[in-house]
Write an enzyme that holds these catalytic residues in place. Structure first.
Site, PDB file in Angstrom:
ATOM      1  N   ILE A  15       0.532  12.367   9.991  1.00  0.00           N
ATOM      2  CA  ILE A  15       0.905  13.291  11.069  1.00  0.00           C
ATOM      3  C   ILE A  15       2.247  13.512  10.954  1.00  0.00           C
ATOM      4  O   ILE A  15       3.024  12.845  11.469  1.00  0.00           O
ATOM      5  CB  ILE A  15       0.360  13.001  12.621  1.00  0.00           C
ATOM      6  N   LYS A  66       5.955   2.479  18.155  1.00  0.00           N
ATOM      7  CA  LYS A  66       5.876   4.259  17.749  1.00  0.00           C
ATOM      8  C   LYS A  66       6.289   4.908  18.831  1.00  0.00           C
ATOM      9  O   LYS A  66       6.838   5.798  18.785  1.00  0.00           O
ATOM     10  CB  LYS A  66       4.262   4.293  17.008  1.00  0.00           C
ATOM     11  N   VAL A 126       5.636   6.683  12.346  1.00  0.00           N
ATOM     12  CA  VAL A 126       4.640   7.127  13.464  1.00  0.00           C
ATOM     13  C   VAL A 126       3.808   7.951  12.985  1.00  0.00           C
ATOM     14  O   VAL A 126       3.941   8.919  12.453  1.00  0.00           O
ATOM     15  CB  VAL A 126       5.710   7.576  14.637  1.00  0.00           C
ATOM     16  N   GLU A 154       9.803   9.540   8.867  1.00  0.00           N
ATOM     17  CA  GLU A 154       8.702   9.960   9.219  1.00  0.00           C
ATOM     18  C   GLU A 154       7.210   9.395   9.212  1.00  0.00           C
ATOM     19  O   GLU A 154       6.531   9.294   9.986  1.00  0.00           O
ATOM     20  CB  GLU A 154       8.336  11.476   8.249  1.00  0.00           C
ATOM     21  N   GLY A 198       1.641   8.001  10.507  1.00  0.00           N
ATOM     22  CA  GLY A 198       1.305   8.096   9.176  1.00  0.00           C
ATOM     23  C   GLY A 198       1.260   9.719   8.763  1.00  0.00           C
ATOM     24  O   GLY A 198       2.181  10.219   8.594  1.00  0.00           O
ATOM     25  N   THR A 213       0.814  -1.268   0.043  1.00  0.00           N
ATOM     26  CA  THR A 213      -0.134  -0.113   0.019  1.00  0.00           C
ATOM     27  C   THR A 213       0.799   1.022  -0.018  1.00  0.00           C
ATOM     28  O   THR A 213       0.563   2.140  -0.629  1.00  0.00           O
ATOM     29  CB  THR A 213      -0.568  -0.147   1.124  1.00  0.00           C
ATOM     30  N   GLY A 237     -11.054  -4.670   5.991  1.00  0.00           N
ATOM     31  CA  GLY A 237      -9.843  -4.434   5.739  1.00  0.00           C
ATOM     32  C   GLY A 237      -9.001  -3.437   6.700  1.00  0.00           C
ATOM     33  O   GLY A 237      -7.829  -3.062   6.417  1.00  0.00           O
ATOM     34  N   LYS A 244       8.825   0.958  11.832  1.00  0.00           N
ATOM     35  CA  LYS A 244       8.986   1.333  13.367  1.00  0.00           C
ATOM     36  C   LYS A 244       9.613   0.134  14.087  1.00  0.00           C
ATOM     37  O   LYS A 244      10.231   0.247  15.137  1.00  0.00           O
ATOM     38  CB  LYS A 244       7.703   1.664  13.795  1.00  0.00           C
ATOM     39  N   GLU A 262      -5.530  -6.348  10.203  1.00  0.00           N
ATOM     40  CA  GLU A 262      -4.911  -7.511   9.386  1.00  0.00           C
ATOM     41  C   GLU A 262      -5.725  -9.002   9.762  1.00  0.00           C
ATOM     42  O   GLU A 262      -6.288  -9.042  11.047  1.00  0.00           O
ATOM     43  CB  GLU A 262      -3.418  -7.634   9.793  1.00  0.00           C
TER      44      GLU A 262
HETATM   45  N1  HSE Z   1      -1.553  -0.974  11.721  1.00  0.00           N
HETATM   46  C1  HSE Z   1      -1.347   0.380  11.955  1.00  0.00           C
HETATM   47  C2  HSE Z   1      -2.733   0.870  12.721  1.00  0.00           C
HETATM   48  C3  HSE Z   1      -0.814   1.423  10.936  1.00  0.00           C
HETATM   49  O1  HSE Z   1      -3.475   0.275  12.545  1.00  0.00           O
HETATM   50  O2  HSE Z   1      -2.596   2.106  13.008  1.00  0.00           O
HETATM   51  C4  HSE Z   1       0.477   0.979  10.590  1.00  0.00           C
HETATM   52  O3  HSE Z   1       1.499   1.255  11.570  1.00  0.00           O
END
Ligand code: HSE
Length: 431
Positions: free
Chosen positions: A139, A208, A135, A132, A137, A15, A190, A108, A193
């Protein structure tokens, strides 16, 4: 400064990797205007060349062996999006840094476990190591702590760092459905996981937090000393009772420095419903920072997904294109402290506890005796309904109590015959 294109090799085309390709294709001109040079994809690599990914990769050179990019003279920087604390990701990042090649990663797990060693290597080899996207995404929290708040003494951080958990807790609150049902629905959509344990057991959030704590307080990242509790044991009943008491339940990553000692932990907590962070719902992430001069700051945004994560990766590429090379954890590696930890047993907090007990005389007296013996003072007590001889929920909140005392009491309560399951004990974080 160079105006030649920055040629990158992308390893990992899930992704985030395909998102990076899309951003560079869509915003090539914008990025070139902002940096003074183009960012070009010199090669791509992933495990499966034939997989449909929704982007046309045939125009890019395919590298069967990602490690071949390390010595590739036509690749100026490697973007590692393969993931995992060890394996190919670790090999690739180490090899690149040893060769003096800049690395951008979203990994991470790798940084939380091996961050200090990698920071030393990056520094010795003068090779930027940027992360970046590791942690929260979309932000820009790494840049915010390392650069934006660099003038401040950062006292504490509170983060909603896992979108999957925040989505599950929000759904449980809004629908009253229990954890297992909501998790299953999240997997179908989705949002979670197939193997959700990294998310729901708090490991992802802990990776993180480990990086944020190192950056905020200038210490070596130390995942081994980060106590983690996930959200499996939180029930819809707890969320509903917390609501009645004026709280929301959030999986929080908390890092704090007091008198030079550090505390870091991830666990579900009750947060006052009127705090802004309590209103951060669904897949959103948030980080609340307490600092001295800038005062309190709250950062909110999407913590995962193609666009937000890829945006973070490309922001690091922009830094590289501009020639920035900042210390990985905000200080030269030699100055990163070996953290001294706050004794969690001595930390004082208020607590929420829910017990499922048989509705019969004397049960409360047994519970009170245990609380008395562990120096726990009750602030409020709630029992809904009456069902003689059957299990009912008793909910209490405590006055400030030492963690060790509360854990001792929880253990003693769990052994009471009148309790039909382990009590659910959660800290109340009032900030
Ligand atoms: N699986 C993480 C979450 C995103 O649900 O925030 C990727 O770190």
């Amino acid at each position: 400064m160079s105006t030649a294109p920055l040629r990158i090799g992308i390893v990992g085309l899930g992704t985030v990797g395909t998102g990076v390709v899309k951003i560079l294709e869509n915003h090539g001109g914008l990025i070139a205007a902002r940096t003074g040079r183009r960012i070009e994809i010199g090669a791509v690599s992933a495990r499966d060349k034939t997989k449909a990914r929704g982007v046309d990769l045939t125009r890019y050179r395919w590298a069967d062996d990602p490690l071949s990019l390390v010595q590739d003279q036509k690749i100026d920087a490697v973007v590692e999006l393969a993931g995992g604390a060890d394996g190919i990701a670790g090999q690739l990042v180490r090899a690149c840094l040893k060769a003096g090649k800049p690395v951008v990663t979203a990994n991470k797990a790798l940084l939380a476990r091996h961050g200090f060693e990698l920071a030393q290597l990056a520094e010795t080899q003068k090779a930027p190591l940027l992360y970046e996207a590791a942690v929260a995404g979309g932000i820009p929290i790494i840049k915010a702590l390392r650069e934006g708040l660099a003038a401040n003494d950062i006292r504490a951080l509170y983060g909603i760092l896992n979108g999957t958990c925040n989505y599950i807790l929000t759904e449980m609150r809004e629908t009253g459905k229990d954890f297992g049902v909501v998790l299953k629905a999240a997997q179908t959509l989705g949002y979670a996981e197939a193997d959700p344990s990294f998310d729901i057991d708090g490991i992802d959030a802990a990776h993180k937090l480990c990086l944020l704590s190192a950056l905020a307080f200038g210490h070596r990242p130390d995942f081994e000393h980060l106590p983690v509790t996930g959200i499996r044991h939180v029930s819809a009943k707890d969320i509903a009772f917390a609501g009645e008491l004026g709280y929301r339940i959030k999986l929080l990553g908390i890092a704090r420095r007091v008198d030079g000692r550090i505390m870091q932990r991830v666990e579900p907590c009750l947060v006052p419903a009127d705090k802004e962070i309590a209103g951060v719902e669904g897949v959103f992430n948030a980080v609340f920072a307490e600092t001295d001069f800038a005062d309190d700051s709250l950062f909110i945004g999407r913590g995962a997904g193609e666009g937000p994560a890829a945006s973070a990766v490309v922001s690091d590429l922009v830094d590289l294109a501009r020639g920035h090379n900042l210390p990985v954890f905000g200080l030269p590696a030699a100055q990163l402290a070996v953290p001294e930890w706050i004794d969690d047993g001595a930390v004082v907090s208020e607590y929420y506890a829910r017990m499922v007990v048989l509705d019969k005389p004397g049960v409360l007296a047994d519970i009170s005796a245990i609380l008395r013996d562990h120096s726990i003072s009750v602030e409020s007590l709630l029992q809904r309904g009456r069902d003689p001889g059957k299990p009912v929920s008793i909910v209490m909140t405590t006055h400030p109590a030492r963690h060790a005392d509360m854990m001792g009491a929880a253990q003693a309560l769990a052994s009471l015959k009148s309790l039909s399951q382990k009590p659910c004990v959660l800290r109340i974080e009032t900030f």
